[in-house]
Scaffold this motif. Sequence first.
Motif: not given
Length: 235
Positions: A62-76
Motif C-alpha cells: 500500500r505505501c511502498g516502504r520497506i520493513f522487516c518480516s515482523s513489521c510487515c506480516d499483515n495480509s489483507a
Amino acid sequence: MAAPGKMLVRSKSGLRTVSLEEDVSSPFLLDEPPWIPDNECSSCIQCQKKFDWSCRRHHCRRCGRIFCSSCCDNSAPLPRMSFVDPVRQCADCVLKTKRENDFFEKYVKTLINGATFHVKRMVNNQETLDVSVCKMSADQRYITFEGGNGLEPINLTRLEGVQIITSGADAQGNTVASGISLKFSNRQGDLQKLQLSAPETTNKRPCLLWIAAMQKAVKLLYETRGVSATTPVTP
C-alpha cells in the motif's frame, strides 16, 4: 451506468483487476505506489533492525516502504488498489485498509440501491422540488436521479462540499440527520447545489442509511484530497 470493462494485470505487488479505460475508473481507487529501492534502505523503517541475509526486506503493497518480516506480516484484501488476492501490508496501512474495506463491504450496496428523496434546487432563480430515487452508479462515479425533472448525474470527482442537514436530537441526545446538501460543479463548470431531504410521508430509514453511506463515501474521497469532508448544518 454500466461498470467499465476490466482486465487482469500482474505487477510486482500482485495480480490486479484494472479498468480498460483509466478515465472511467472508480474515484475510490488508489494508484499502486512506487517501491522504495532496496539500496536506499539498510534497516526496517519501523523497528530499525538492520537488513542482512537473515533479515530480508519486505515492501508494503500500500505505501511502498520497506520493513522487516515482523513489521510487515499483515495480509489483507486491498480493493482500493484492485488486488485480486490479499497482499502484504505494514501495521499502519492494514488499519487504514480494514476501515476502508468496511465501506466497500457495507455501504457501497446501500448507495447503489438508492433511496427516495425530495430534491430541492434552483432553476432560473426559482426554487424547485422534485421527488427522485438517488443512487450511486454501478461504476461508482456518479450520483444519479431517477424520476427527477431534468436532474443530471453528479460526478463524484466534482463534489465541492457536503453538508448534513439535521433536525434536532433523539431521546438519547444524538443529532438526527434529515437530509444532505451537495455542492458540485456541473459539466459546464458552474457551481450547483442540491438539497436531498427524506420525505415525511415515507419510511425514512432507507434515506437515513443512504445519507450515512454517502457520508462514508465523501469522507473516503476527501481524505485522499486532504480536505474536510462534511459539515453538519441545521435547516
